[in-house]
Design a protein around this motif. Sequence first.
Motif, PDB file in Angstrom:
ATOM      1  N   TYR A  43      35.126  29.842  18.684  1.00 52.44           N
ATOM      2  CA  TYR A  43      34.005  30.166  18.271  1.00 52.44           C
ATOM      3  C   TYR A  43      33.051  29.033  19.085  1.00 52.44           C
ATOM      4  CZ  TYR A  43      35.727  32.765  14.177  1.00 52.44           C
ATOM      5  OH  TYR A  43      36.295  33.674  13.410  1.00 52.44           O
ATOM      6  N   GLY A  44      33.659  27.925  19.376  1.00 51.00           N
ATOM      7  CA  GLY A  44      32.872  26.784  19.913  1.00 51.00           C
ATOM      8  C   GLY A  44      32.601  27.484  21.535  1.00 51.00           C
ATOM      9  N   LEU A  45      33.854  27.707  22.246  1.00 48.96           N
ATOM     10  CA  LEU A  45      33.537  28.154  23.551  1.00 48.96           C
ATOM     11  C   LEU A  45      32.590  29.301  23.726  1.00 48.96           C
ATOM     12  CD1 LEU A  45      37.317  27.991  24.866  1.00 48.96           C
ATOM     13  CD2 LEU A  45      35.454  26.772  25.396  1.00 48.96           C
ATOM     14  N   VAL A  46      32.290  30.204  22.832  1.00 42.34           N
ATOM     15  CA  VAL A  46      31.660  31.333  22.989  1.00 42.34           C
ATOM     16  C   VAL A  46      30.016  30.774  22.586  1.00 42.34           C
ATOM     17  CG1 VAL A  46      30.848  33.804  22.025  1.00 42.34           C
ATOM     18  CG2 VAL A  46      33.267  33.136  22.271  1.00 42.34           C
ATOM     19  N   ALA A  47      29.969  29.979  21.725  1.00 37.99           N
ATOM     20  CA  ALA A  47      28.801  29.386  21.249  1.00 37.99           C
ATOM     21  C   ALA A  47      28.287  28.593  22.472  1.00 37.99           C
ATOM     22  CB  ALA A  47      28.891  28.594  20.045  1.00 37.99           C
ATOM     23  N   LEU A  48      29.240  28.000  23.140  1.00 36.66           N
ATOM     24  CA  LEU A  48      28.874  27.115  24.406  1.00 36.66           C
ATOM     25  C   LEU A  48      28.288  27.972  25.457  1.00 36.66           C
ATOM     26  CD1 LEU A  48      28.836  24.640  25.856  1.00 36.66           C
ATOM     27  CD2 LEU A  48      31.035  24.967  26.816  1.00 36.66           C
ATOM     28  N   GLY A  49      28.639  29.405  25.511  1.00 36.47           N
ATOM     29  CA  GLY A  49      28.050  30.418  26.326  1.00 36.47           C
ATOM     30  C   GLY A  49      26.601  30.578  25.969  1.00 36.47           C
ATOM     31  N   ALA A  56      18.801  27.247  29.790  1.00 35.34           N
ATOM     32  CA  ALA A  56      18.235  27.474  31.008  1.00 35.34           C
ATOM     33  C   ALA A  56      17.120  28.320  31.092  1.00 35.34           C
ATOM     34  CB  ALA A  56      19.374  27.966  32.069  1.00 35.34           C
ATOM     35  N   THR A  57      17.398  29.332  30.432  1.00 38.76           N
ATOM     36  CA  THR A  57      16.582  30.717  30.579  1.00 38.76           C
ATOM     37  C   THR A  57      15.647  30.982  29.381  1.00 38.76           C
ATOM     38  OG1 THR A  57      18.200  32.312  29.896  1.00 38.76           O
ATOM     39  CG2 THR A  57      17.916  31.575  32.235  1.00 38.76           C
ATOM     40  N   GLU A  58      15.975  30.486  28.272  1.00 34.85           N
ATOM     41  CA  GLU A  58      15.340  30.797  27.089  1.00 34.85           C
ATOM     42  C   GLU A  58      15.592  32.175  26.459  1.00 34.85           C
ATOM     43  OE1 GLU A  58      11.420  29.522  27.024  1.00 34.85           O
ATOM     44  OE2 GLU A  58      11.903  27.480  26.291  1.00 34.85           O
ATOM     45  N   LEU A  59      16.947  32.671  27.060  1.00 27.60           N
ATOM     46  CA  LEU A  59      17.217  34.263  26.663  1.00 27.60           C
ATOM     47  C   LEU A  59      18.560  34.007  25.911  1.00 27.60           C
ATOM     48  CD1 LEU A  59      17.106  35.943  30.075  1.00 27.60           C
ATOM     49  CD2 LEU A  59      15.331  35.958  28.226  1.00 27.60           C
ATOM     50  N   VAL A  60      18.532  34.802  24.894  1.00 27.44           N
ATOM     51  CA  VAL A  60      19.733  34.801  24.078  1.00 27.44           C
ATOM     52  C   VAL A  60      20.734  36.175  24.217  1.00 27.44           C
ATOM     53  CG1 VAL A  60      20.712  34.971  21.353  1.00 27.44           C
ATOM     54  CG2 VAL A  60      18.651  33.685  21.940  1.00 27.44           C
ATOM     55  N   ASN A  61      21.923  35.837  24.716  1.00 30.44           N
ATOM     56  CA  ASN A  61      22.592  36.831  25.241  1.00 30.44           C
ATOM     57  C   ASN A  61      23.530  37.457  23.984  1.00 30.44           C
ATOM     58  OD1 ASN A  61      24.118  38.565  26.625  1.00 30.44           O
ATOM     59  ND2 ASN A  61      25.562  37.049  27.586  1.00 30.44           N
ATOM     60  N   PHE A  62      23.092  38.446  23.547  1.00 27.04           N
ATOM     61  CA  PHE A  62      24.024  38.965  22.167  1.00 27.04           C
ATOM     62  C   PHE A  62      25.040  39.814  22.813  1.00 27.04           C
ATOM     63  CE2 PHE A  62      20.466  38.060  19.778  1.00 27.04           C
ATOM     64  CZ  PHE A  62      20.999  37.479  18.630  1.00 27.04           C
ATOM     65  N   ALA A 246      31.760  36.907  18.342  1.00 24.74           N
ATOM     66  CA  ALA A 246      30.255  36.639  18.752  1.00 24.74           C
ATOM     67  C   ALA A 246      29.467  36.321  17.497  1.00 24.74           C
ATOM     68  CB  ALA A 246      29.570  37.987  19.389  1.00 24.74           C
ATOM     69  N   LEU A 247      29.320  37.092  16.499  1.00 21.05           N
ATOM     70  CA  LEU A 247      28.733  36.745  15.386  1.00 21.05           C
ATOM     71  C   LEU A 247      29.106  35.374  14.840  1.00 21.05           C
ATOM     72  CD1 LEU A 247      28.866  40.032  13.403  1.00 21.05           C
ATOM     73  CD2 LEU A 247      26.672  39.087  14.643  1.00 21.05           C
ATOM     74  N   LYS A 248      30.315  34.928  14.510  1.00 21.00           N
ATOM     75  CA  LYS A 248      30.601  33.670  14.248  1.00 21.00           C
ATOM     76  C   LYS A 248      30.351  32.531  15.247  1.00 21.00           C
ATOM     77  CE  LYS A 248      32.757  35.255  10.389  1.00 21.00           C
ATOM     78  NZ  LYS A 248      34.128  35.295  10.584  1.00 21.00           N
ATOM     79  N   ALA A 249      30.200  32.898  16.482  1.00 27.24           N
ATOM     80  CA  ALA A 249      29.873  31.902  17.396  1.00 27.24           C
ATOM     81  C   ALA A 249      28.503  31.777  17.518  1.00 27.24           C
ATOM     82  CB  ALA A 249      30.697  32.419  18.915  1.00 27.24           C
ATOM     83  N   PHE A 250      27.501  32.781  17.335  1.00 29.70           N
ATOM     84  CA  PHE A 250      26.130  32.567  17.271  1.00 29.70           C
ATOM     85  C   PHE A 250      25.828  31.590  16.037  1.00 29.70           C
ATOM     86  CE2 PHE A 250      22.184  34.063  15.773  1.00 29.70           C
ATOM     87  CZ  PHE A 250      21.103  34.025  16.779  1.00 29.70           C
ATOM     88  N   ALA A 251      26.622  32.105  14.751  1.00 32.39           N
ATOM     89  CA  ALA A 251      26.429  31.049  13.455  1.00 32.39           C
ATOM     90  C   ALA A 251      26.657  29.656  13.855  1.00 32.39           C
ATOM     91  CB  ALA A 251      26.990  31.351  12.393  1.00 32.39           C
ATOM     92  N   ALA A 252      27.671  29.510  14.836  1.00 27.18           N
ATOM     93  CA  ALA A 252      28.172  28.012  15.194  1.00 27.18           C
ATOM     94  C   ALA A 252      27.196  27.484  16.111  1.00 27.18           C
ATOM     95  CB  ALA A 252      29.447  27.935  15.732  1.00 27.18           C
ATOM     96  N   ALA A 253      26.263  28.183  16.885  1.00 30.68           N
ATOM     97  CA  ALA A 253      25.450  27.665  17.665  1.00 30.68           C
ATOM     98  C   ALA A 253      24.070  27.379  17.095  1.00 30.68           C
ATOM     99  CB  ALA A 253      24.938  28.691  18.927  1.00 30.68           C
ATOM    100  N   PHE A 258      20.591  25.162  18.341  1.00 32.16           N
ATOM    101  CA  PHE A 258      20.738  25.870  19.223  1.00 32.16           C
ATOM    102  C   PHE A 258      19.950  25.343  20.440  1.00 32.16           C
ATOM    103  CE2 PHE A 258      20.687  29.770  21.547  1.00 32.16           C
ATOM    104  CZ  PHE A 258      21.648  31.012  20.760  1.00 32.16           C
ATOM    105  N   GLY A 259      20.877  24.920  21.561  1.00 33.53           N
ATOM    106  CA  GLY A 259      20.174  23.996  22.642  1.00 33.53           C
ATOM    107  C   GLY A 259      20.979  22.727  22.594  1.00 33.53           C
ATOM    108  N   SER A 260      22.301  22.492  21.856  1.00 33.00           N
ATOM    109  CA  SER A 260      22.895  21.421  21.862  1.00 33.00           C
ATOM    110  C   SER A 260      24.273  21.733  22.262  1.00 33.00           C
ATOM    111  CB  SER A 260      22.690  20.577  20.667  1.00 33.00           C
ATOM    112  OG  SER A 260      23.706  19.525  20.666  1.00 33.00           O
ATOM    113  N   ILE A 261      24.942  21.454  23.455  1.00 27.68           N
ATOM    114  CA  ILE A 261      26.186  21.631  24.022  1.00 27.68           C
ATOM    115  C   ILE A 261      27.095  21.113  22.759  1.00 27.68           C
ATOM    116  CG2 ILE A 261      27.797  21.378  25.933  1.00 27.68           C
ATOM    117  CD1 ILE A 261      25.351  21.733  27.690  1.00 27.68           C
TER     118      ILE A 261
END
Length: 315
Positions: A43-49, A56-62, A246-253, A258-261
């Motif tokens: 989850y952390g790796l996908v959230a990192l993406g 960088a772009t302020e886009l959220v890639n679902f 992806a859903l769990k990773a988004f929750a993790a981010a 959102f913005g903190s590596i």
Amino acid sequence: MTALNSRSYWHGTRWREIARHKGWKLVNFLQLTLNGLAVGCIYGLVALGFVLIYKATELVNFAQGDLLMLGAFVAYMSVVWWKLDYWVAFLIAGVLVAVFGALLDAVVLRRVIGQPQFAVVMLTIGLGAIFRTFASVTWGSEIYTLPTPFGGVTTIGGVTLSHQYLSIVVGTLLLCGLLYLFFTHTRIGIAMQATSQNQLAAYYMGIPVKLIFSMIWAISAAVAAAAGILLSPVTLIDTNMGLAVALKAFAAAVLGGFGSIPGALIGGIIIGLIELYAGATLSEGLKNTAPYIVMLAVLAIRPQGLFGTLARKKV
């Protein structure tokens, strides 16, 4: 039973029973923690993406979870169809998905920078659906198994250490270490940090901002592919394997900020641990909702997440 015998029973047999019961609980807790840590790393790796692209772009890639799925399928083809070594397949999958991510930015997603967030969200959701359809047409709806060199287990003190789970944890640590060195000790990495902080200033300093965007998308896609390959032996490979992740990773981010590596990685581990603990102690229905309940509780107290800030980025 006499008083003496009663005391002997209590100090002997009874204490042994209690010790065994507590020992069993401790073993279960350690087992759940290890498994939750491995799942949380994915989850952390996908959230990192998610976070890299957003910074960088302020886009959220679902479609991030679907890049994970594509990476797993490419690795499967390389190992099973082309009979390549696992590590060679790992490298090929990472490179191919990274190139695909860069092209995705240059050809499609760069066109929507500056557009309303709703349009961007719908575009990435649509791209994810296209990727899943492509995978279904290409590889079918079957479930595949990726052979790996991590098939054994090690038992220590009653705790079973699966080599597959250990490979996930070690792989995550190595990837994070490499990314840290890249972002802090290379000219390109420092340029990426500058671009994420202030795009206009980076452009005036001669940094090719558009190229940097594509490179960040490539890194994000490669990290997703690596997560898919590491996860494949645990969940198997199918066209929908990236959706739940992806859903769990988004929750993790969101939980980490959102913005903190670092927040993305720590948020992923927290979500993974909560999911495993809830699955062992709560009903089946609450297992999947417990991470989101915790996320909402944290956001109610700290809206910016655990490691996020409320400062706005000026572009």
